[in-house]
Design a protein around this motif. Structure first.
Motif, mmCIF file in Angstrom:
data_model
loop_
_atom_site.group_PDB
_atom_site.id
_atom_site.type_symbol
_atom_site.label_atom_id
_atom_site.label_comp_id
_atom_site.label_asym_id
_atom_site.label_seq_id
_atom_site.Cartn_x
_atom_site.Cartn_y
_atom_site.Cartn_z
ATOM 1 N N SER A 25 19.145 75.334 65.603
ATOM 2 C CA SER A 25 18.770 74.167 64.798
ATOM 3 C C SER A 25 19.780 73.037 64.973
ATOM 4 O O SER A 25 19.412 71.863 65.004
ATOM 5 N N LEU A 26 21.056 73.386 65.082
ATOM 6 C CA LEU A 26 22.093 72.374 65.302
ATOM 7 C C LEU A 26 21.866 71.637 66.627
ATOM 8 O O LEU A 26 22.070 70.432 66.717
ATOM 9 N N ALA A 27 21.441 72.383 67.635
ATOM 10 C CA ALA A 27 21.223 71.787 68.952
ATOM 11 C C ALA A 27 20.102 70.754 68.924
ATOM 12 O O ALA A 27 20.104 69.811 69.714
ATOM 13 N N LYS A 28 19.154 70.902 68.005
ATOM 14 C CA LYS A 28 18.026 69.969 67.907
ATOM 15 C C LYS A 28 18.308 68.792 66.981
ATOM 16 O O LYS A 28 17.519 67.863 66.900
ATOM 17 N N LEU A 29 19.438 68.826 66.281
ATOM 18 C CA LEU A 29 19.778 67.778 65.325
ATOM 19 C C LEU A 29 20.150 66.490 66.044
ATOM 20 O O LEU A 29 20.920 66.502 66.996
ATOM 21 N N LYS A 30 19.583 65.380 65.593
ATOM 22 C CA LYS A 30 19.870 64.071 66.183
ATOM 23 C C LYS A 30 20.888 63.326 65.338
ATOM 24 O O LYS A 30 21.131 63.671 64.189
ATOM 25 N N TYR A 31 21.455 62.285 65.921
ATOM 26 C CA TYR A 31 22.474 61.489 65.242
ATOM 27 C C TYR A 31 21.986 61.022 63.874
ATOM 28 O O TYR A 31 20.863 60.548 63.737
ATOM 29 N N SER A 32 22.799 61.187 62.869
ATOM 30 C CA SER A 32 22.612 60.800 61.469
ATOM 31 C C SER A 32 21.575 61.653 60.721
ATOM 32 O O SER A 32 21.289 61.376 59.569
ATOM 33 N N GLU A 33 21.037 62.692 61.351
ATOM 34 C CA GLU A 33 20.136 63.596 60.641
ATOM 35 C C GLU A 33 20.942 64.594 59.819
ATOM 36 O O GLU A 33 22.065 64.950 60.185
ATOM 37 N N CYS A 34 20.342 65.059 58.735
ATOM 38 C CA CYS A 34 20.964 66.068 57.879
ATOM 39 C C CYS A 34 20.243 67.396 58.038
ATOM 40 O O CYS A 34 19.038 67.431 58.278
ATOM 41 N N LEU A 35 20.986 68.462 57.890
ATOM 42 C CA LEU A 35 20.429 69.813 57.919
ATOM 43 C C LEU A 35 20.877 70.508 56.643
ATOM 44 O O LEU A 35 22.077 70.693 56.417
#
Length: 162
Positions: free
Chosen positions: A111-121
């Protein structure tokens, strides 16, 4: 959800209702024993496969036989509940409360690998003891921990990609 090898192992074991040894699995999914041991350990720890000892009268240590405990479809349905859903275009939710520790970390890293700049998880976990490894994995991917709260053995962490 699954890596290619994890899915192929589960798929093969579903076809072999009587179970299979590591040699049979390796031959059919075309994987090295070393990689396969790690995959089988994770699948066993999550309760998806069972390991039994097979003794057939030969001298030496009995072989391990790996048997799928539930159908592949039920395992996938279970993991869909923790799938990373996206709301408002900037926030992803990941519920890992039903997934055992080693595999929950794997799903988290994917999931971290799919995270884009300024997105929250936003991650929800049921195991308090493992959360430092999640924070460390996020730090390595330039994802910062924004907030953490622990309530009744549930850990909620909010991460933001910077």
């Amino acid at each position: 959800m699954f890596s290619k090898i994890e899915f192929e192992v589960l798929e093969y074991l579903e076809r072999c209702s009587w179970g299979a040894t590591i040699y049979e699995i390796a031959r059919n999914v075309k994987c090295s024993f070393k990689s396969l041991y790690a995959v089988l350990r994770i699948l066993e720890k999550n309760g998806w496969i069972a390991v039994t000892r097979e003794r057939n009268g030969n001298i030496g240590r009995p072989r391990n036989k790996y048997i799928l405990r539930r159908s592949l479809g039920s395992i996938i349905r279970e993991l869909e509940d923790c799938g990373c859903e996206i709301r408002d275009g900037k926030t992803r939710f990941l519920n890992l409360t039903k997934v055992a520790y080693p595999y929950s970390l794997t799903i988290f890293k994917r999931s971290l690998a799919k995270l884009k700049y300024s997105e929250c998880l936003i991650t929800l976990m049921g195991d308090e003891t493992a959360y430092p490894e999640f924070i460390e994995a996020a730090y390595r991917k330039n994802v910062k921990l924004v907030n953490i709260s622990i309530n009744n053995n549930n850990v909620r962490m909010i991460f933001k990609k910077t």
